[in-house]
Design a protein around this motif. Sequence first.
Motif, mmCIF file in Angstrom:
data_model
loop_
_atom_site.group_PDB
_atom_site.id
_atom_site.type_symbol
_atom_site.label_atom_id
_atom_site.label_comp_id
_atom_site.label_asym_id
_atom_site.label_seq_id
_atom_site.Cartn_x
_atom_site.Cartn_y
_atom_site.Cartn_z
ATOM 1 N N THR A 134 0.954 -1.200 -0.008
ATOM 2 C CA THR A 134 0.222 -0.045 0.048
ATOM 3 C C THR A 134 0.669 1.270 -0.217
ATOM 4 O O THR A 134 1.986 1.147 0.402
ATOM 5 N N PRO A 135 0.393 2.208 -0.649
ATOM 6 C CA PRO A 135 1.315 3.420 -0.747
ATOM 7 C C PRO A 135 1.526 4.164 0.618
ATOM 8 O O PRO A 135 2.365 4.826 0.914
ATOM 9 N N TYR A 136 0.561 3.960 1.660
ATOM 10 C CA TYR A 136 0.501 4.607 2.897
ATOM 11 C C TYR A 136 0.228 3.628 3.824
ATOM 12 O O TYR A 136 -0.756 3.444 4.603
ATOM 13 N N PRO A 137 1.256 2.775 4.485
ATOM 14 C CA PRO A 137 1.322 1.862 5.180
ATOM 15 C C PRO A 137 0.689 2.383 6.523
ATOM 16 O O PRO A 137 1.382 3.512 7.087
ATOM 17 N N LEU A 138 0.051 1.583 7.312
ATOM 18 C CA LEU A 138 -0.377 2.188 8.852
ATOM 19 C C LEU A 138 0.605 1.903 9.838
ATOM 20 O O LEU A 138 0.657 2.209 10.911
ATOM 21 N N ARG A 139 1.042 0.722 9.373
ATOM 22 C CA ARG A 139 2.284 0.268 10.598
ATOM 23 C C ARG A 139 3.568 1.335 10.693
ATOM 24 O O ARG A 139 4.014 1.346 9.497
ATOM 25 N N PRO A 140 3.659 1.382 11.890
ATOM 26 C CA PRO A 140 4.815 2.709 11.679
ATOM 27 C C PRO A 140 6.247 2.059 11.357
ATOM 28 O O PRO A 140 6.236 0.667 11.582
ATOM 29 N N ALA A 141 7.112 2.582 10.980
ATOM 30 C CA ALA A 141 8.693 2.079 10.575
ATOM 31 C C ALA A 141 9.373 1.777 11.654
ATOM 32 O O ALA A 141 10.070 0.511 11.691
ATOM 33 N N ALA A 142 9.274 2.304 12.869
ATOM 34 C CA ALA A 142 10.128 1.988 13.726
ATOM 35 C C ALA A 142 9.535 0.538 14.451
ATOM 36 O O ALA A 142 8.357 -0.008 14.332
ATOM 37 N N ALA A 143 10.513 -0.074 15.183
ATOM 38 C CA ALA A 143 10.206 -1.521 15.625
ATOM 39 C C ALA A 143 9.447 -1.246 16.836
ATOM 40 O O ALA A 143 9.556 -0.581 17.960
ATOM 41 N N ALA A 186 1.666 -10.118 22.788
ATOM 42 C CA ALA A 186 1.742 -11.451 22.852
ATOM 43 C C ALA A 186 0.381 -12.114 22.419
ATOM 44 O O ALA A 186 0.276 -12.980 21.834
ATOM 45 N N GLU A 187 -0.593 -11.237 22.488
ATOM 46 C CA GLU A 187 -1.977 -11.409 21.755
ATOM 47 C C GLU A 187 -2.713 -10.253 21.461
ATOM 48 O O GLU A 187 -2.335 -9.212 22.310
ATOM 49 N N SER A 188 -3.947 -10.547 20.774
ATOM 50 C CA SER A 188 -4.770 -9.172 20.624
ATOM 51 C C SER A 188 -5.410 -8.697 21.779
ATOM 52 O O SER A 188 -5.562 -9.142 22.752
ATOM 53 N N ARG A 189 -5.205 -7.182 21.766
ATOM 54 C CA ARG A 189 -5.764 -6.458 22.882
ATOM 55 C C ARG A 189 -7.014 -5.757 22.537
ATOM 56 O O ARG A 189 -7.449 -5.742 21.277
ATOM 57 N N GLU A 191 -5.960 -2.048 14.438
ATOM 58 C CA GLU A 191 -6.542 -3.154 13.836
ATOM 59 C C GLU A 191 -5.603 -4.001 12.758
ATOM 60 O O GLU A 191 -5.194 -4.875 13.197
ATOM 61 N N GLU A 192 -4.743 -2.916 12.242
ATOM 62 C CA GLU A 192 -3.530 -3.509 11.356
ATOM 63 C C GLU A 192 -2.534 -4.125 12.105
ATOM 64 O O GLU A 192 -1.786 -4.986 11.976
ATOM 65 N N ASN A 193 -2.578 -3.746 13.442
ATOM 66 C CA ASN A 193 -1.438 -4.173 14.389
ATOM 67 C C ASN A 193 -2.035 -5.431 15.340
ATOM 68 O O ASN A 193 -1.521 -5.757 16.354
ATOM 69 N N GLY A 194 -3.349 -6.019 14.902
ATOM 70 C CA GLY A 194 -3.741 -7.177 15.527
ATOM 71 C C GLY A 194 -4.789 -6.976 16.551
ATOM 72 O O GLY A 194 -4.995 -7.901 17.577
ATOM 73 N N HIS A 195 -5.229 -5.632 16.694
ATOM 74 C CA HIS A 195 -6.023 -5.491 18.016
ATOM 75 C C HIS A 195 -7.349 -5.107 17.685
ATOM 76 O O HIS A 195 -7.733 -4.894 16.260
ATOM 77 N N LEU A 252 0.393 -0.407 24.450
ATOM 78 C CA LEU A 252 -0.464 -1.303 24.442
ATOM 79 C C LEU A 252 -0.004 -2.816 24.408
ATOM 80 O O LEU A 252 -0.448 -3.981 24.961
ATOM 81 N N ALA A 253 1.026 -3.045 23.862
ATOM 82 C CA ALA A 253 1.915 -4.305 23.678
ATOM 83 C C ALA A 253 2.504 -4.772 25.315
ATOM 84 O O ALA A 253 2.322 -5.939 25.312
ATOM 85 N N GLN A 254 2.654 -3.705 26.034
ATOM 86 C CA GLN A 254 3.121 -4.289 27.247
ATOM 87 C C GLN A 254 1.817 -4.553 28.239
ATOM 88 O O GLN A 254 2.135 -5.132 29.334
ATOM 89 N N LEU A 255 0.698 -4.111 27.996
ATOM 90 C CA LEU A 255 -0.590 -4.332 28.915
ATOM 91 C C LEU A 255 -0.766 -5.836 28.999
ATOM 92 O O LEU A 255 -0.696 -6.522 27.984
ATOM 93 N N PRO A 256 -1.122 -6.364 30.053
ATOM 94 C CA PRO A 256 -1.569 -7.676 30.237
ATOM 95 C C PRO A 256 -3.110 -7.759 29.371
ATOM 96 O O PRO A 256 -3.803 -6.976 29.561
ATOM 97 N N ALA A 257 -3.287 -8.984 28.877
ATOM 98 C CA ALA A 257 -4.262 -9.348 27.994
ATOM 99 C C ALA A 257 -5.187 -9.945 29.062
ATOM 100 O O ALA A 257 -4.929 -11.013 29.490
ATOM 101 N N THR A 258 -6.410 -9.164 29.410
ATOM 102 C CA THR A 258 -7.352 -9.783 30.059
ATOM 103 C C THR A 258 -8.728 -9.861 29.650
ATOM 104 O O THR A 258 -9.671 -10.208 30.336
ATOM 105 N N CYS A 259 -8.863 -9.755 28.312
ATOM 106 C CA CYS A 259 -10.271 -9.887 27.656
ATOM 107 C C CYS A 259 -10.770 -11.292 27.561
ATOM 108 O O CYS A 259 -11.859 -11.284 26.951
#
Length: 165
Positions: free
Chosen positions: A8-17, A22-25, A49-53, A152-159
């Motif tokens: 895609t010409p404008y990816p939503l995922r940031p370039a930085a790491a 661990a799972e979807s939030r 959503e593009e990042n799995g949430h 968000l990645a560091q939060l515990p998934a409790t859902c």
Amino acid sequence: MSPTRTPTPYPLRPAAAVPEPAESRRVLLTTGSSDAHTWNLVYLQLLLEENGHSVLNLGPCVPEQLLVDTAQLTRPDLVVFSSVNGHGHLDGLRAARALRAERSTGDIPLVIGGLLGISPEGAEQRTAELLAAGFDQVHSDGTKPDVLLSYLAQLPATCTERAAA
């Protein structure tokens, strides 16, 4: 010959790491009762959503009681409050106080970002007030999306035992 995917010409995922979750939030995305803007909410929803949430986007002009009721029903892993109109500070204070006042929503992580005031003067005071009202993080306009994704990645998934959003 293997099929190739056209980027895609404008990816939503940031370039930085950004750490992969661990799972979807589950994220409840909102704005204040005085903010009629939607482009910020659409952007954040697509980014998350593009990042799995999983995202429940309440849209513009969200009254505090609707936010509280929805958070009680869905029990998200995070509430993200986005502001564009410059009154995010005032709307955010009301929203945070309403969420923190309820036993069932008082512990849900809560972040705010965007245009929180109409001028740069008083930004430190606004941030302090928002943190005191119950926000876990306050981000000024222009904060890179990686910051939200990392938090968000560091939060515990409790859902896993919660109602579906």
